[in-house]
Design an enzyme around this catalytic site. Structure first.
Site, short mmCIF file in Angstrom:
data_model
loop_
_atom_site.label_atom_id
_atom_site.label_comp_id
_atom_site.label_asym_id
_atom_site.label_seq_id
_atom_site.Cartn_x
_atom_site.Cartn_y
_atom_site.Cartn_z
CG ASP A 61 -2.47 -1.10 1.40
OD1 ASP A 61 -1.93 -1.27 -0.43
OD2 ASP A 61 -2.31 -1.64 2.42
CE LYS B 115 2.20 -2.08 -4.20
NZ LYS B 115 2.59 -1.76 -2.88
N GLY C 237 -4.46 -4.56 -3.21
CA GLY C 237 -5.50 -3.19 -4.02
C GLY C 237 -4.23 -2.51 -4.82
CG HIS C 238 -2.23 -1.92 -7.06
ND1 HIS C 238 -1.70 -2.39 -7.89
CD2 HIS C 238 -1.82 -2.88 -5.80
CE1 HIS C 238 -0.98 -3.55 -6.69
NE2 HIS C 238 -0.67 -3.76 -5.48
CD GLN D 119 0.91 -8.91 -2.68
OE1 GLN D 119 1.39 -9.51 -3.46
NE2 GLN D 119 -0.16 -9.17 -2.97
P1 GDP Z 1 -0.93 0.74 -3.34
O1 GDP Z 1 -1.19 -1.52 -2.77
O2 GDP Z 1 1.06 0.52 -3.83
O3 GDP Z 1 -1.12 0.98 -4.95
O4 GDP Z 1 -1.50 1.69 -2.58
P2 GDP Z 1 -3.10 1.71 -2.38
O5 GDP Z 1 -4.02 2.44 -3.07
O6 GDP Z 1 -3.12 0.26 -1.46
O7 GDP Z 1 -2.86 2.39 -1.37
C1 GDP Z 1 -2.35 3.67 -1.22
C2 GDP Z 1 -3.56 4.67 -0.75
O8 GDP Z 1 -2.61 5.86 -0.99
C3 GDP Z 1 -4.39 5.30 -1.53
O9 GDP Z 1 -5.53 5.31 -1.69
C4 GDP Z 1 -3.78 6.09 -3.09
O10 GDP Z 1 -5.38 6.68 -3.92
C5 GDP Z 1 -3.42 6.75 -1.88
N1 GDP Z 1 -2.45 7.90 -2.33
C6 GDP Z 1 -0.91 7.22 -3.07
N2 GDP Z 1 -0.28 8.51 -3.23
C7 GDP Z 1 -0.99 9.43 -2.59
C8 GDP Z 1 -0.08 11.01 -1.94
O11 GDP Z 1 1.31 11.09 -2.65
N3 GDP Z 1 -1.02 10.87 -0.91
C9 GDP Z 1 -2.34 10.56 -0.60
N4 GDP Z 1 -2.32 11.53 0.04
N5 GDP Z 1 -2.43 9.68 -1.12
C10 GDP Z 1 -2.03 9.27 -1.61
P1 IMO Z 2 -0.76 -4.07 -2.46
O1 IMO Z 2 -0.44 -4.80 -3.68
C1 IMO Z 2 -1.06 -4.77 2.22
C2 IMO Z 2 -0.97 -8.48 3.67
C3 IMO Z 2 -2.53 -8.94 4.56
C4 IMO Z 2 -1.56 -10.41 5.38
C5 IMO Z 2 -0.49 -10.89 4.43
C6 IMO Z 2 -0.46 -11.99 4.12
O2 IMO Z 2 -2.27 -4.22 -2.23
O3 IMO Z 2 0.25 -3.20 -1.38
P2 IMO Z 2 -2.20 -12.42 2.02
O4 IMO Z 2 -3.57 -12.98 2.19
O5 IMO Z 2 -1.05 -11.89 1.09
O6 IMO Z 2 -1.99 -13.92 1.94
O7 IMO Z 2 -2.18 -12.32 3.49
O8 IMO Z 2 -0.06 -10.27 3.38
N1 IMO Z 2 -1.05 -7.95 2.16
C7 IMO Z 2 -0.86 -7.11 2.21
N2 IMO Z 2 -1.02 -5.78 2.50
N3 IMO Z 2 -1.40 -4.92 0.40
C8 IMO Z 2 -1.10 -5.21 0.47
O9 IMO Z 2 -0.89 -5.61 -1.26
C9 IMO Z 2 -1.68 -6.88 0.50
N4 IMO Z 2 -1.77 -8.08 0.55
C10 IMO Z 2 -0.77 -8.77 0.90
O10 IMO Z 2 -2.58 -7.91 4.97
O11 IMO Z 2 -0.92 -9.59 6.28
MG MG Z 3 -2.85 -0.95 -1.92
#
Ligand code: GDP
Ligand code: IMO
Ligand code: MG
Length: 425
Positions: free
Chosen positions: A12, A15, A39-40, A224
């Site tokens: 998270d 990416k 979840g991207h 991840q």
């Molecule tokens: P990922 O799994 O690495 O793609 O990240 P996620 O989407 O799960 O979580 C990142 C969260 O931060 C999302 O809600 C994005 O919309 C948000 N986000 C990404 N970059 C920024 C930033 O520079 N500032 C803020 N405030 N939010 C951001």
């Molecule tokens: P993105 O790509 C954050 C974590 C789960 C748990 C561990 C194992 O959005 O960054 P799993 O279901 O993979 O066997 O769970 O890994 N986990 C993540 N945490 N971002 C993710 O993906 C994750 N994918 C798995 O919360 O701790």
């Molecule tokens: Mg994510």
């Protein structure tokens, strides 16, 4: 130029946003590991979309998005995502999305086993996403998995399912006293899903090779983060795949020499979903501040994310195991308003100090972070478009991290929208 973009922390890091941003310059975008545990999030002109399986380049026209052999794929979720993208006209042709026939399929018994195991573990649970990721990778390694190629060939699907299902049903009955799944229902449902997915399936190894031969550029999108890697993460509190750069080659079928750049994404603080060690975790008002301001709630499960200070030991570990060539810092805007910002520069463990991440879980749980303090800034930086216009303390913070890691930070993200990105020239 072929690049990998991956997470340096516990996932998270942003990416999705960064992959979407840099996809503009690329020809193909490849997911190489993980599944819909990811979840991207992308925000384009204020419109938010969350992708779980489809590469984050899909909102650009004329790009080929590829789901590589290293991915574990839930066909039901993938079709939901495809249909959603068709609805918003992001996906207009099967040419935009290609799926490896070698990718493994997450079956309902994988999800069932994942969830039953977690419930049975009680307070010792991993905190998985419950999406069947671990059990599917287990079947891959123990050579009893179902691959996309089987899914689109009903005779092969039938044959494999007949062998594996009694074993899985027996497992859930004996261990968890649960009813097994019906062969007929499962076969019919999955054969139908296979039929729907078939137009997207091909030998993606050859496809990626053709991109390389034609000097097209490929972006490999990690899911991840490095500390969730099955080998290099905080085992056993990890996911079940290799999330590191080396796997970009393996999980998409290219040679390691094809990769030119390895870009790490780091949040300006740290978050973690699920259980496991987190040395810089803040169970106080600052932690809550980061969670609220950064909207730190899971994009996949909606769980609230644990928050803490930036941990440079974790990033340095990621630098080593990935061979990072540069870093992008995200969510810098979330730090605005804090009087003081702390950064972990080492750990204290049993009266000794260390700068490396211990392998064993007992030590990981006992670590005490050593912090360096930085003065904060008050200004809202989310609309700033030039690095030199950022508050002095903010610029100093970025430059100090760059120096401590000896790794160039060439861009910072100051908001969720595609436009809120500042390249440092
Ligand atoms: P990922 O799994 O690495 O793609 O990240 P996620 O989407 O799960 O979580 C990142 C969260 O931060 C999302 O809600 C994005 O919309 C948000 N986000 C990404 N970059 C920024 C930033 O520079 N500032 C803020 N405030 N939010 C951001
Ligand atoms: P993105 O790509 C954050 C974590 C789960 C748990 C561990 C194992 O959005 O960054 P799993 O279901 O993979 O066997 O769970 O890994 N986990 C993540 N945490 N971002 C993710 O993906 C994750 N994918 C798995 O919360 O701790
Ligand atoms: Mg994510």
């Amino acid at each position: 130029m072929n690049k990998i973009i991956l997470g340096t922390q516990w996932g998270d890091e942003g990416k999705g946003k960064i992959v979407d941003f840099y996809s503009a310059q690329m020809d193909a975008i490849v997911r190489f590991q993980g599944g819909n545990n990811a979840g991207h999030t992308l925000v384009i002109n204020g419109k938010k979309s969350i992708l779980h399986l489809i590469p984050s380049g899909i909102f650009h026209k004329n790009k080929t998005c590829i789901i590589g052999n290293g991915v574990v794929l839930d066909p039901e979720i993938l079709l939901q995502e495809i249909n959603q993208l068709k609805k918003v006209k992001a996906l207009r042709s099967t040419k935009q999305l290609r799926i490896s026939e070698r990718a493994h399929v997450i079956m309902p018994y994988h999800k069932m086993i994942d969830q039953l195991r977690e419930q049975a573990k009680g307070k010792n649970k991993i905190g998985t996403t419950g999406r069947g990721i671990g059990p599917c990778y287990e079947d891959k390694v123990s050579r009893q998995g179902i691959r996309v190629h089987d899914l689109i060939h009903p005779d092969q699907l039938e044959q494999k399912l007949k062998l594996i299902l009694p074993y899985k049903n027996n497992y859930v009955r004996k261990l968890y006293q649960k009813k097994g799944l019906s062969f007929k229902k499962l076969f019919e449902q999955y054969a139908a899903l296979g039929k729907e997915l078939k137009p997207y399936v091909e030998n993606t190894t050859e496809l990626i090779w053709s991109f390389i031969q034609n000097k097209k550029s490929i972006l490999f999108e990690g899911a991840q983060g490095t500390s969730l890697d099955i080998d290099h993460g905080t085992y056993p509190y990890v996911t079940s795949s290799n999330t590191v750069s080396g796997y970009a080659a393996c999980g998409s079928g290219v040679g390691v020499r094809q990769i030119d750049e390895i870009i790490g994404i780091a949040k300006a603080y740290t978050t973690r979903v699920g259980d496991g060690p987190f040395p810089t975790e803040l169970n106080d008002k600052t932690g809550e501040y980061l969670r609220e301001k950064g909207h730190e709630f899971g994009s996949t499960t909606g769980r609230s994310r644990r928050c803490g200070w930036l941990d440079l030991v974790v990033i340095r570990h990621s630098q080593l195991v990935n061979g990072l060539t540069s870093l992008i810092l995200t969510k810098l805007d979330v730090l605005s308003g804090l009087k003081e910002i702390k950064v972990c520069v080492g750990y204290r463990l049993n009266s000794k100090t260390t700068q490396s991440l211990p392998a064993d879980i007992n030590s990981l749980e006992k670590l005490k972070p050593i912090y360096e303090k930085f003065p904060g800034w008050d200004e809202d930086i989310s609309q700033i478009t030039q690095f030199k216009k950022l508050p002095q303390n903010c610029q100093r913070f970025v430059k100090a991290i760059e120096k401590k890691l000896n790794l160039p930070i060439f861009s910072v993200s100051v908001g969720p929208d595609r436009k809120q990105q500042i390249d440092i020239t």
